[in-house]
Write a protein that holds these residues in place. Structure first.
Motif, PDB file in Angstrom:
ATOM      1  N   ARG A   7      25.020  16.144  38.237  1.00 15.08           N
ATOM      2  CA  ARG A   7      25.057  15.360  39.469  1.00 15.08           C
ATOM      3  C   ARG A   7      25.808  14.043  39.259  1.00 15.08           C
ATOM      4  O   ARG A   7      26.578  13.615  40.129  1.00 15.08           O
ATOM      5  CB  ARG A   7      23.654  15.096  39.971  1.00 15.08           C
ATOM      6  CG  ARG A   7      22.870  16.343  40.338  1.00 15.08           C
ATOM      7  CD  ARG A   7      21.482  16.010  40.844  1.00 15.08           C
ATOM      8  NE  ARG A   7      21.552  15.379  42.161  1.00 15.08           N
ATOM      9  CZ  ARG A   7      20.537  14.757  42.745  1.00 15.08           C
ATOM     10  NH1 ARG A   7      19.367  14.652  42.120  1.00 15.08           N
ATOM     11  NH2 ARG A   7      20.679  14.216  43.943  1.00 15.08           N
ATOM     12  N   VAL A   8      25.594  13.403  38.112  1.00 10.64           N
ATOM     13  CA  VAL A   8      26.332  12.175  37.799  1.00 10.64           C
ATOM     14  C   VAL A   8      27.817  12.463  37.742  1.00 10.64           C
ATOM     15  O   VAL A   8      28.644  11.748  38.333  1.00 10.64           O
ATOM     16  CB  VAL A   8      25.838  11.575  36.471  1.00 10.64           C
ATOM     17  CG1 VAL A   8      26.759  10.436  36.014  1.00 10.64           C
ATOM     18  CG2 VAL A   8      24.406  11.068  36.591  1.00 10.64           C
ATOM     19  N   ARG A   9      28.170  13.518  37.040  1.00  6.51           N
ATOM     20  CA  ARG A   9      29.581  13.862  36.853  1.00  6.51           C
ATOM     21  C   ARG A   9      30.244  14.311  38.154  1.00  6.51           C
ATOM     22  O   ARG A   9      31.448  14.153  38.321  1.00  6.51           O
ATOM     23  CB  ARG A   9      29.698  14.955  35.798  1.00  6.51           C
ATOM     24  CG  ARG A   9      29.320  14.491  34.399  1.00  6.51           C
ATOM     25  CD  ARG A   9      30.534  14.393  33.540  1.00  6.51           C
ATOM     26  NE  ARG A   9      30.279  13.793  32.244  1.00  6.51           N
ATOM     27  CZ  ARG A   9      31.170  13.787  31.269  1.00  6.51           C
ATOM     28  NH1 ARG A   9      32.355  14.341  31.439  1.00  6.51           N
ATOM     29  NH2 ARG A   9      30.909  13.191  30.123  1.00  6.51           N
ATOM     30  N   ALA A  10      29.442  14.855  39.068  1.00  2.64           N
ATOM     31  CA  ALA A  10      29.991  15.296  40.352  1.00  2.64           C
ATOM     32  C   ALA A  10      30.203  14.138  41.326  1.00  2.64           C
ATOM     33  O   ALA A  10      30.763  14.332  42.408  1.00  2.64           O
ATOM     34  CB  ALA A  10      29.065  16.335  40.978  1.00  2.64           C
ATOM     35  N   GLY A  11      29.765  12.947  40.959  1.00  5.51           N
ATOM     36  CA  GLY A  11      29.965  11.790  41.814  1.00  5.51           C
ATOM     37  C   GLY A  11      28.965  11.657  42.938  1.00  5.51           C
ATOM     38  O   GLY A  11      29.210  10.930  43.913  1.00  5.51           O
ATOM     39  N   GLU A  12      27.797  12.330  42.814  1.00  9.30           N
ATOM     40  CA  GLU A  12      26.764  12.153  43.828  1.00  9.30           C
ATOM     41  C   GLU A  12      26.230  10.723  43.790  1.00  9.30           C
ATOM     42  O   GLU A  12      26.168  10.105  42.733  1.00  9.30           O
ATOM     43  CB  GLU A  12      25.597  13.120  43.586  1.00  9.30           C
ATOM     44  CG  GLU A  12      25.905  14.571  43.848  1.00  9.30           C
ATOM     45  CD  GLU A  12      24.642  15.423  43.754  1.00  9.30           C
ATOM     46  OE1 GLU A  12      23.581  14.977  44.236  1.00  9.30           O
ATOM     47  OE2 GLU A  12      24.717  16.527  43.176  1.00  9.30           O
TER      48      GLU A  12
END
Length: 248
Positions: A7-12
């Protein structure tokens, strides 16, 4: 439990808070409130190993990722929390890429972390070793705190360390290091530099805030990971509002 790193890496846009009270019940309640994650603050609160173990248990029980803010970047400060089932670490005062790589070595089995699947994270030895090692390396989160003026000269190198998932600004320490006030343009410019450096390599930018009303404005500037206040602040604020209403 949700894969926080993905989720962090997906930019959420993700929001949590620091937990300063060494209590599993507090973690449980914050999970029930729907927070995306919380950070057990071992740097500035009296959270010992035994208390952290119960807090990690509570977080997993309610599907709430629990990170620690470590006191140092030493391996012995980091890997026990991961063995207990914590989802990752926020490491203060990361100033260089070499320091970030040292943290990666403490976190990731592929970089030399001592291996044992016997803790909670390894299902107390019940998980296949290969699967456990891979899952740990793929899912543990590393938030590198940018809190020093010296770090601003090495942002691109720090962000480029593969294991770093987010550059996370600690505004209080950074403003002190810059010699400016917390609302000074110099600090705002520094936060912008950190955010841009993270985005150049498709990493997340994070920030500590005290007022949830400020989150939207920072998100518009590209910050996606927020730690907003602490459990103590939430209790104090709620109690004050209660008493103000009662006395009205």
């Amino acid at each position: 439990m949700t894969d926080l790193r993905a989720r962090v890496r997906a930019g959420e846009r993700l929001t949590g808070c620091f937990v300063k009270t060494p209590s599993p019940q507090v973690v449980e309640l914050l999970g029930m409130a729907g927070m995306d994650f919380v950070v057990a603050d071992r740097e500035h609160a009296p959270i010992g190993t035994g208390a952290l173990d119960l807090m990690a248990l509570a977080g997993r029980a309610v599907g709430l990722p629990l990170l620690i803010r470590s006191r140092t970047a030493e391996a012995a400060e980091i890997w026990p929390a991961l063995d207990m089932g914590c989802s990752g670490v926020m490491v203060p005062h990361v100033r260089t890429a070499a320091e970030a790589r040292a943290v990666a070595g403490a976190m990731k089995y592929a970089h030399g972390r001592g291996f044992s699947p016997s803790g909670r994270a390894g299902g107390y030895g019940s998980l296949p070793a290969v699967d456990y090692r891979r899952a740990q390396d793929e899912t543990t989160v590393f938030l590198a705190q940018i809190e020093d003026a010296a770090a601003l000269e090495h942002l691109d190198e720090i962000a480029a360390v593969p294991e770093v998932d987010a550059l996370f600004v600690g505004p209080a320490d950074l403003s002190l290091s810059l010699g400016c006030a917390a609302d000074a343009p110099e600090l705002a410019a520094a936060i912008g530099r950190v955010t841009q450096a993270a985005h150049r390599v498709r990493k997340a930018a994070g920030l500590f805030v005290t007022d949830p009303a400020s989150i939207a404005a920072h998100a518009a500037r590209g910050v996606t990971v927020f730690v907003c206040g602490s459990d103590q602040g939430l209790i104090l604020g709620g109690a004050r509002r209660l008493m103000a209403a009662a006395r009205a």
